[in-house]
Design a protein around this motif. Structure first.
Motif, PDB file in Angstrom:
ATOM      1  N   ASP A  22       0.979  -1.267  -0.093  1.00 30.60           N
ATOM      2  CA  ASP A  22      -0.029  -0.023  -0.054  1.00 30.60           C
ATOM      3  C   ASP A  22       0.808   1.147  -0.037  1.00 30.60           C
ATOM      4  O   ASP A  22       0.197   2.348  -0.060  1.00 30.60           O
ATOM      5  CB  ASP A  22      -0.908   0.050   1.191  1.00 30.60           C
ATOM      6  CG  ASP A  22      -2.173  -0.954   1.069  1.00 30.60           C
ATOM      7  OD1 ASP A  22      -2.296  -1.378   0.101  1.00 30.60           O
ATOM      8  OD2 ASP A  22      -2.803  -1.021   1.859  1.00 30.60           O
ATOM      9  N   GLU A  23       2.117   1.107   0.442  1.00 26.30           N
ATOM     10  CA  GLU A  23       3.132   2.434   0.249  1.00 26.30           C
ATOM     11  C   GLU A  23       2.756   3.375   1.502  1.00 26.30           C
ATOM     12  O   GLU A  23       2.245   4.399   1.178  1.00 26.30           O
ATOM     13  CB  GLU A  23       3.429   2.848  -0.991  1.00 26.30           C
ATOM     14  CG  GLU A  23       3.902   1.994  -2.254  1.00 26.30           C
ATOM     15  CD  GLU A  23       5.362   1.665  -2.093  1.00 26.30           C
ATOM     16  OE1 GLU A  23       5.830   2.106  -1.168  1.00 26.30           O
ATOM     17  OE2 GLU A  23       5.830   1.327  -3.243  1.00 26.30           O
ATOM     18  N   ALA A  24       2.299   2.872   2.642  1.00 26.81           N
ATOM     19  CA  ALA A  24       1.865   3.449   3.642  1.00 26.81           C
ATOM     20  C   ALA A  24       2.348   3.117   4.989  1.00 26.81           C
ATOM     21  O   ALA A  24       2.800   2.102   5.271  1.00 26.81           O
ATOM     22  CB  ALA A  24       0.096   2.977   3.878  1.00 26.81           C
ATOM     23  N   PHE A  25       2.572   4.387   5.697  1.00 22.59           N
ATOM     24  CA  PHE A  25       3.296   4.286   7.062  1.00 22.59           C
ATOM     25  C   PHE A  25       2.184   4.059   8.105  1.00 22.59           C
ATOM     26  O   PHE A  25       1.108   4.435   8.205  1.00 22.59           O
ATOM     27  CB  PHE A  25       3.860   5.673   7.265  1.00 22.59           C
ATOM     28  CG  PHE A  25       4.972   6.183   6.334  1.00 22.59           C
ATOM     29  CD1 PHE A  25       6.370   5.426   6.835  1.00 22.59           C
ATOM     30  CD2 PHE A  25       4.781   6.990   5.315  1.00 22.59           C
ATOM     31  CE1 PHE A  25       7.350   5.896   5.875  1.00 22.59           C
ATOM     32  CE2 PHE A  25       5.856   7.245   4.611  1.00 22.59           C
ATOM     33  CZ  PHE A  25       6.997   6.766   4.717  1.00 22.59           C
ATOM     34  N   TRP A  26       2.579   3.304   9.039  1.00 22.30           N
ATOM     35  CA  TRP A  26       1.493   2.922  10.268  1.00 22.30           C
ATOM     36  C   TRP A  26       2.273   3.329  11.685  1.00 22.30           C
ATOM     37  O   TRP A  26       3.360   2.914  11.654  1.00 22.30           O
ATOM     38  CB  TRP A  26       0.842   1.701   9.941  1.00 22.30           C
ATOM     39  CG  TRP A  26       0.128   1.673   8.740  1.00 22.30           C
ATOM     40  CD1 TRP A  26       0.390   0.701   7.766  1.00 22.30           C
ATOM     41  CD2 TRP A  26      -1.239   2.147   8.669  1.00 22.30           C
ATOM     42  NE1 TRP A  26      -0.558   0.873   6.874  1.00 22.30           N
ATOM     43  CE2 TRP A  26      -1.813   1.624   7.355  1.00 22.30           C
ATOM     44  CE3 TRP A  26      -2.028   2.913   9.275  1.00 22.30           C
ATOM     45  CZ2 TRP A  26      -2.918   2.002   6.757  1.00 22.30           C
ATOM     46  CZ3 TRP A  26      -3.270   3.324   8.899  1.00 22.30           C
ATOM     47  CH2 TRP A  26      -3.701   2.781   7.456  1.00 22.30           C
ATOM     48  N   THR A  27       1.493   3.454  12.433  1.00 21.40           N
ATOM     49  CA  THR A  27       2.222   3.502  13.783  1.00 21.40           C
ATOM     50  C   THR A  27       1.987   2.288  14.684  1.00 21.40           C
ATOM     51  O   THR A  27       1.016   1.203  14.262  1.00 21.40           O
ATOM     52  CB  THR A  27       1.515   4.563  14.821  1.00 21.40           C
ATOM     53  OG1 THR A  27      -0.038   4.051  15.014  1.00 21.40           O
ATOM     54  CG2 THR A  27       1.255   5.908  14.446  1.00 21.40           C
ATOM     55  N   ASP A  28       2.689   2.055  15.796  1.00 22.12           N
ATOM     56  CA  ASP A  28       2.599   0.764  16.369  1.00 22.12           C
ATOM     57  C   ASP A  28       1.310   0.466  16.838  1.00 22.12           C
ATOM     58  O   ASP A  28       0.919  -0.584  16.893  1.00 22.12           O
ATOM     59  CB  ASP A  28       3.304   0.978  17.773  1.00 22.12           C
ATOM     60  CG  ASP A  28       4.299   0.091  18.025  1.00 22.12           C
ATOM     61  OD1 ASP A  28       4.493  -0.678  17.242  1.00 22.12           O
ATOM     62  OD2 ASP A  28       5.062   0.028  19.303  1.00 22.12           O
ATOM     63  N   ARG A  29       0.449   1.389  17.381  1.00 24.87           N
ATOM     64  CA  ARG A  29      -1.032   1.315  17.762  1.00 24.87           C
ATOM     65  C   ARG A  29      -1.879   0.550  16.509  1.00 24.87           C
ATOM     66  O   ARG A  29      -2.763  -0.166  16.819  1.00 24.87           O
ATOM     67  CB  ARG A  29      -1.554   2.418  18.266  1.00 24.87           C
ATOM     68  CG  ARG A  29      -3.017   2.255  18.819  1.00 24.87           C
ATOM     69  CD  ARG A  29      -3.362   3.726  19.559  1.00 24.87           C
ATOM     70  NE  ARG A  29      -3.429   4.692  18.374  1.00 24.87           N
ATOM     71  CZ  ARG A  29      -4.224   5.055  17.766  1.00 24.87           C
ATOM     72  NH1 ARG A  29      -5.176   4.239  17.360  1.00 24.87           N
ATOM     73  NH2 ARG A  29      -3.855   6.127  16.716  1.00 24.87           N
ATOM     74  N   GLN A  30      -1.712   1.312  15.462  1.00 26.96           N
ATOM     75  CA  GLN A  30      -2.234   0.769  14.281  1.00 26.96           C
ATOM     76  C   GLN A  30      -2.122  -0.380  13.673  1.00 26.96           C
ATOM     77  O   GLN A  30      -3.019  -1.168  13.162  1.00 26.96           O
ATOM     78  CB  GLN A  30      -2.192   1.867  13.060  1.00 26.96           C
ATOM     79  CG  GLN A  30      -2.668   3.328  13.421  1.00 26.96           C
ATOM     80  CD  GLN A  30      -2.233   4.300  12.512  1.00 26.96           C
ATOM     81  OE1 GLN A  30      -1.219   4.207  12.095  1.00 26.96           O
ATOM     82  NE2 GLN A  30      -3.270   5.422  11.929  1.00 26.96           N
ATOM     83  N   VAL A  31      -0.842  -1.001  13.922  1.00 28.87           N
ATOM     84  CA  VAL A  31      -0.536  -2.456  13.454  1.00 28.87           C
ATOM     85  C   VAL A  31      -0.964  -3.407  14.297  1.00 28.87           C
ATOM     86  O   VAL A  31      -0.970  -4.730  14.144  1.00 28.87           O
ATOM     87  CB  VAL A  31       0.866  -2.441  12.736  1.00 28.87           C
ATOM     88  CG1 VAL A  31       1.260  -1.562  11.665  1.00 28.87           C
ATOM     89  CG2 VAL A  31       1.958  -2.392  13.817  1.00 28.87           C
ATOM     90  N   GLY A  32      -1.251  -3.086  15.545  1.00 28.28           N
ATOM     91  CA  GLY A  32      -1.496  -4.104  16.624  1.00 28.28           C
ATOM     92  C   GLY A  32      -0.469  -5.019  16.867  1.00 28.28           C
ATOM     93  O   GLY A  32       0.631  -5.011  16.451  1.00 28.28           O
ATOM     94  N   LYS A  33      -0.951  -6.155  17.666  1.00 29.99           N
ATOM     95  CA  LYS A  33       0.062  -7.158  18.068  1.00 29.99           C
ATOM     96  C   LYS A  33       0.398  -7.804  16.946  1.00 29.99           C
ATOM     97  O   LYS A  33       1.697  -8.333  16.594  1.00 29.99           O
ATOM     98  CB  LYS A  33      -0.624  -8.073  19.053  1.00 29.99           C
ATOM     99  CG  LYS A  33      -0.378  -7.741  20.561  1.00 29.99           C
ATOM    100  CD  LYS A  33      -0.759  -9.064  21.302  1.00 29.99           C
ATOM    101  CE  LYS A  33      -1.414  -8.572  22.284  1.00 29.99           C
ATOM    102  NZ  LYS A  33      -2.764  -9.264  22.536  1.00 29.99           N
ATOM    103  N   GLU A  34      -0.525  -8.190  15.970  1.00 28.25           N
ATOM    104  CA  GLU A  34      -0.154  -9.084  14.764  1.00 28.25           C
ATOM    105  C   GLU A  34       0.761  -8.348  13.952  1.00 28.25           C
ATOM    106  O   GLU A  34       1.425  -9.214  12.832  1.00 28.25           O
ATOM    107  CB  GLU A  34      -1.378  -9.122  14.103  1.00 28.25           C
ATOM    108  CG  GLU A  34      -1.997 -10.451  14.121  1.00 28.25           C
ATOM    109  CD  GLU A  34      -2.431 -11.064  15.531  1.00 28.25           C
ATOM    110  OE1 GLU A  34      -3.802 -11.235  15.899  1.00 28.25           O
ATOM    111  OE2 GLU A  34      -1.547 -11.558  16.124  1.00 28.25           O
ATOM    112  N   LYS A  35       1.132  -6.963  13.898  1.00 28.03           N
ATOM    113  CA  LYS A  35       1.866  -6.321  12.910  1.00 28.03           C
ATOM    114  C   LYS A  35       1.489  -6.349  11.516  1.00 28.03           C
ATOM    115  O   LYS A  35       1.953  -7.003  10.590  1.00 28.03           O
ATOM    116  CB  LYS A  35       3.342  -6.796  12.983  1.00 28.03           C
ATOM    117  CG  LYS A  35       3.962  -6.927  14.369  1.00 28.03           C
ATOM    118  CD  LYS A  35       4.116  -5.380  14.989  1.00 28.03           C
ATOM    119  CE  LYS A  35       4.754  -5.660  16.330  1.00 28.03           C
ATOM    120  NZ  LYS A  35       3.651  -4.929  17.145  1.00 28.03           N
ATOM    121  N   LEU A  36      -0.040  -6.022  11.327  1.00 25.43           N
ATOM    122  CA  LEU A  36      -0.327  -6.188  10.142  1.00 25.43           C
ATOM    123  C   LEU A  36      -1.043  -4.780   9.494  1.00 25.43           C
ATOM    124  O   LEU A  36      -1.491  -4.088  10.398  1.00 25.43           O
ATOM    125  CB  LEU A  36      -1.907  -7.134  10.072  1.00 25.43           C
ATOM    126  CG  LEU A  36      -1.216  -8.864  10.264  1.00 25.43           C
ATOM    127  CD1 LEU A  36      -2.640  -9.342  10.409  1.00 25.43           C
ATOM    128  CD2 LEU A  36      -0.300  -9.010   9.292  1.00 25.43           C
TER     129      LEU A  36
END
Ligand code: MSP
Length: 649
Positions: free
Chosen positions: A132-146
C-alpha cells in the motif's frame, strides 16, 4: 470557453505492478461515462488517468522479474493503455509519474513546502506497508503487525526522513469538510474520514532513503520523495501546474477525484493538506466508491480470483461489460462480480428488452412501409404517455448521472425501454397492419405508432451514449439515421427529431442472447485444453513425457536366432530375432561387450515399432535395449522365462 463549463475528472493512477482487472476497470468506465455525459451537456471536459510508477513496491517487483524498473513499467503500462482502448475509454491525458515534466514539478512542490516551513528533516521509526506504500504507527498495526488497510504484514523502517507538518492543517481541513458536505462522498465515508482526522494527524514522513526508485528530493539527493506525494501531485502536474498556468487555471480545481474506498484517506486528508500548503483550491469532490469483489472475496492475483476484462470483452463485447459494471453495483457500495449475473443482464435487459424493441420495430417498418420511416398523425393518450415518459426519463437520467448514480440512471432508462415494449402491446400494430390497406384510419394510426417507436429508440440511443460506445450508433443505423444519434447532444432529447421518409436498415441483433449452459461448457473445455497444453509444455521443459507418449512405444521380448559380426565394423553385430511368429533382422552396437556366438538363444527386449533403417549398409528393423555406462554395456533381458513376442509395459 467559459470556466463554469469545464469539467475535470480523474481516476487514480494505477500501480504497474500487475495487470489490471475488472475492479480497476470499474472506476475508469465510470469516469468515462460521466465525461461522455458532460460532453453531451456542452462541457469542456478533461479526463485524466495514468500510472503510478515509482516506489519500493515497483522496484521490488522489477527485481523479481529480473528487469530494470524502467523496462518493467514500460511493458505493463502498455497493457494498461491496451485495456483502456478495448473498453472504449476516451481519456484526454495518460500521465506517467516517470515523465520528466511531472518529476520536475514534484520536486518544485517539495521545495515549495520546504521553503514555507511545512517540511523539516527528522528521523522515522515505524511500520511500513509496502504493497500500500503506507506508514503506520505501533498502535495501528496492533500485536499482529498487520496493515490495518489491507491486512498484509508490515515492515519495520528506521531511517532519516523529511516530515510534512500535517497536523498544522487538521482544523482547517475539518472546517472545509464541514462547510462543503459534498467534498467527501458518499456520506458514510465522510464520517469515517472526519473521525480519522479527529484522532490527530501525525506529521507525515515524505521521503525515503533505503531505495532509489523515485523522484529525488531536490535539496538532498540521498532521499527520494515518498511515492504518495509524487502520485497525488499528478492531478495538478498533468494539467500544467507551474508549467502551463493558463491550462492549469482553466481546469483546476478538479470537479471529481474518483477513487476506491481503500485510498480515500490519501485523497481526502493528505492531498487536501498538500493543496492547502501550496495555497491552491481543493478539488470539489472526492468520491470513494466501493469494491467490486469476486465471488471468493477481494480480487487479488495471489488468490487467483481476478477477472480479466480483456477476456470478458472477447466473450461478451464491450457494451455489455460497460453496462453490467455501471448497472449492477450501486456506485459507492461493494458489489460482487459474477458471470452468471452478467449473462442474466445481457439476456434480460439487453437482448430481450432493448434488442427485441429494436428488432420488432424495425421489422414492422420494413414489412408495412417498405422500410420507409412513416410520418406520424394525431396523437392519442397512449402516445402522449409514451412521449412524456421519454422526456421525463431524459431528465431523470441527467439528474442521476450528475450525481454519479449510474445504477439509478440505467434503471430509469430501462423503465422507458420496457414502457416502449408495453406500448407495442397496447397499440397492437400487427392488427392495424392487417387492415391498413383498406382502412385509411388504421394506416394513419399504424404510421403514428411506428414513428413513435422509432423516435423512442432514437431517444434511448442518445441516452445510452454516456454508457455504451457501439450500440448507440448501431441503433441509429437501424432506425435509419446513424448520424442523428452520433451527433446528438443532451438537448436533442426532445420529441420528434427523427425525419420521416428515410429508410430503416434491419441487421443482426445488436445483443445476441447467450446460452448460459453452452457458455460455461465451452469455457470449461477451453480451460481443460489450456491445462493440457500447459502440462505438455511443462513436461517438455522438464524432459518428461506423459503416459500417452510412453504408450506409443511397442516394446517386445525377442529371441536371438542368429548373430554375426558385421565386417569392417568393430561395434556392430547383425542379429536375426524371433518375435512370436515374426522373424526380424536388426543391427546392434554391442560387439565390444558380446561375442556373436554367446548371443544366440538369449531373450532380449527390442523396440518393435521403430522405423526401419540401414546401418553400415545392412537393414535393421527394430532396436535392442541395453543399459550402459562409461565402462560396460549389458543387454536387458527378462528375469524369468517368458515367450518371445510378450509385450514389455
Ligand atoms: N497507485 C495508487 C493510487 C494513486 S492515486 C494518486 C493505487 N493504485 S492501485 O492500482 O492499487 O489501485 C487503483 C484503484 O483501483 C484504487 O482506487 C482501488 O480502490 C481500485 N481498485 C482495486 N481493486 C478494486 C476492486 N476490486 N474494485 C474496485 N476498485 C478496485 O492505489
Amino acid at each position: 470557453m467559459n470556466k463554469e463549463k469545464t469539467f475535470y475528472v480523474t481516476t487514480p493512477i494505477y500501480y504497474p505492478s500487475d495487470r489490471l482487472h475488472i475492479g480497476h476497470a470499474y472506476t475508469t468506465v465510470a469516469a468515462d461515462s460521466i465525461t461522455r455525459f458532460k460532453k453531451m451537456k456542452g462541457f469542456d471536459t478533461m479526463f485524466l488517468t495514468g500510472s503510478d510508477e515509482h516506489g519500493q513496491k515497483i522496484e521490488r517487483k522489477a527485481k523479481q522479474a529480473g528487469q530494470e524498473p524502467e523496462e518493467y513499467v514500460d511493458q505493463i503500462v502498455k497493457t494498461f493503455k491496451e485495456l483502456w482502448q478495448a473498453l472504449g475509454i476516451e481519456y484526454d491525458y495518460f500521465i506517467r509519474t516517470t515523465e520528466d515534466r511531472h518529476q520536475k514539478v514534484v520536486q518544485k512542490i517539495f521545495k515549495k513546502l520546504y521553503d514555507n516551513g511545512d517540511i523539516y528533516k527528522g528521523h522515522y521509526e515505524g511500520w511500513y506497508c509496502t504493497p500500500d506504500e503506507a506508514f503506520w504507527t505501533d498502535r495501528q498495526v496492533g500485536k499482529e503487525k498487520l496493515c490495518p488497510d489491507c491486512g498484509r504484514p508490515v515492515e519495520w523502517v528506521e531511517e532519516e526522513s523529511y516530515f510534512f507538518k500535517m497536523g498544522k492543517y487538521a482544523q482547517r481541513l475539518l472546517d472545509h469538510i464541514d462547510q462543503h458536505p459534498e467534498f467527501i462522498q458518499p456520506e458514510s465515508r465522510r464520517n469515517e474520514m472526519i473521525n480519522f482526522i479527529k484522532q490527530g494527524l501525525d506529521d507525515l514522513s515524505v521521503s525515503r532513503t533505503t531505495f532509489d526508485w523515485g523522484v529525488p528530493v531536490p535539496i538532498d539527493n540521498d532521499h527520494v520523495i515518498y511515492v504518495w506525494i509524487d502520485a497525488l501531485s499528478n492531478y495538478i502536474t498533468a494539467i500544467g501546474y507551474l508549467t502551463d498556468q493558463d491550462n492549469f487555471k482553466h481546469y483546476w480545481p478538479a470537479d471529481i477525484h474518483l477513487v476506491g474506498k481503500d485510498i480515500l484517506r490519501f485523497h481526502s486528508i493528505i492531498w487536501p493538506i498538500i493543496l492547502m500548503a501550496l495555497d491552491l483550491p481543493l478539488p470539489k469532490q472526492v468520491f470513494g466508491h466501493g469494491w467490486l469483489l469476486s465471488e471468493t472475496g477481494k480480487m487479488s492475483k495471489s488468490r487467483g480470483n481476478v477477472v480479466d476484462p480483456i477476456q470478458l470483452i472477447e466473450d461478451f463485447g464491450i457494451d455489455p461489460i460497460r453496462y453490467y459494471l455501471l448497472r449492477e453495483v450501486l456506485f459507492g457500495t461493494d458489489g460482487t462480480y459474477s458471470t452468471e449475473a452478467l449473462i442474466q443482464r445481457i439476456n434480460s435487459d439487453l437482448a430481450n428488452d432493448l434488442g427485441n424493441l429494436l428488432n420488432r420495430t424495425v421489422s414492422m417498418v420494413e414489412q408495412y412501409f417498405a422500410k420507409v420511416v412513416p410520418e406520424p398523425d394525431q396523437l392519442k393518450e397512449v402516445d402522449q404517455d409514451l412521449i412524456n415518459t421519454g422526456l421525463k426519463t431524459a431528465k431523470e437520467v441527467e439528474s442521476y448521472l450528475s450525481n454519479l448514480k449510474f445504477t439509478h440512471a440505467l434503471e430509469s432508462l430501462w423503465n422507458f425501454v420496457r414502457r416502449s415494449n408495453k406500448y407495442i402491446d397496447q397499440t397492437e400494430p400487427w392488427i392495424l397492419g392487417r387492415d391498413k390497406d383498406n382502412n385509411k384510419d388504421k394506416e394513419k394510426r399504424l404510421k403514428t405508432v411506428l414513428y413513435n417507436l422509432l423516435e423512442a429508440l432514437r431517444m434511448i440511443a442518445v441516452m445510452l451514449k454516456p454508457f455504451m460506445v457501439k450500440a448507440p450508433s448501431e441503433i441509429g443505423k437501424q432506425i435509419g439515421d446513424q448520424s442523428i444519434v452520433e451527433n446528438a447532444d443532451w438537448e436533442d432529447l426532445s420529441w420528434g427529431k427523427l425525419s420521416s421518409k428515410i429508410k430503416v436498415q434491419k441487421s443482426e441483433p445488436i445483443f445476441p442472447r447467450i446460452d448460459i449452459r453452452e457458455y460455461f461448457n465451452k469455457k470449461q473445455k477451453k480451460e481443460q485444453e489450456k491445462t493440457m497444453t500447459n502440462e505438455n509444455n511443462n513436461n517438455s521443459k522438464d524432459n518428461l513425457i506423459d503416459f500417452e507418449t510412453f504408450q506409443k512405444l511397442d516394446l517386445r521380448v525377442a529371441e536371438i536366432i542368429e548373430a554375426e559380426r558385421i565386417e569392417d565394423s568393430n561395434k556392430l553385430i547383425k542379429l536375426q530375432v524371433k518375435v512370436a511368429d515374426d522373424n526380424r533382422q536388426l543391427v546392434a552396437g554391442i560387439a565390444k561387450d558380446y561375442q556373436a556366438e554367446e548371443l544366440v538363444g538369449k531373450k532380449i527386449v527390442i523396440v518393435y515399432n521403430l522405423k526401419p533403417a540401414e546401418i553400415f549398409g545392412v537393414k535393421s528393423n527394430g532396436m535392442i535395449l541395453a543399459a550402459s555406462n562409461d565402462e560396460t554395456l549389458t543387454l536387458i533381458t527378462p528375469e524369468n522365462p517368458i515367450s518371445s513376442g510378450s509385450k514389455v509395459k
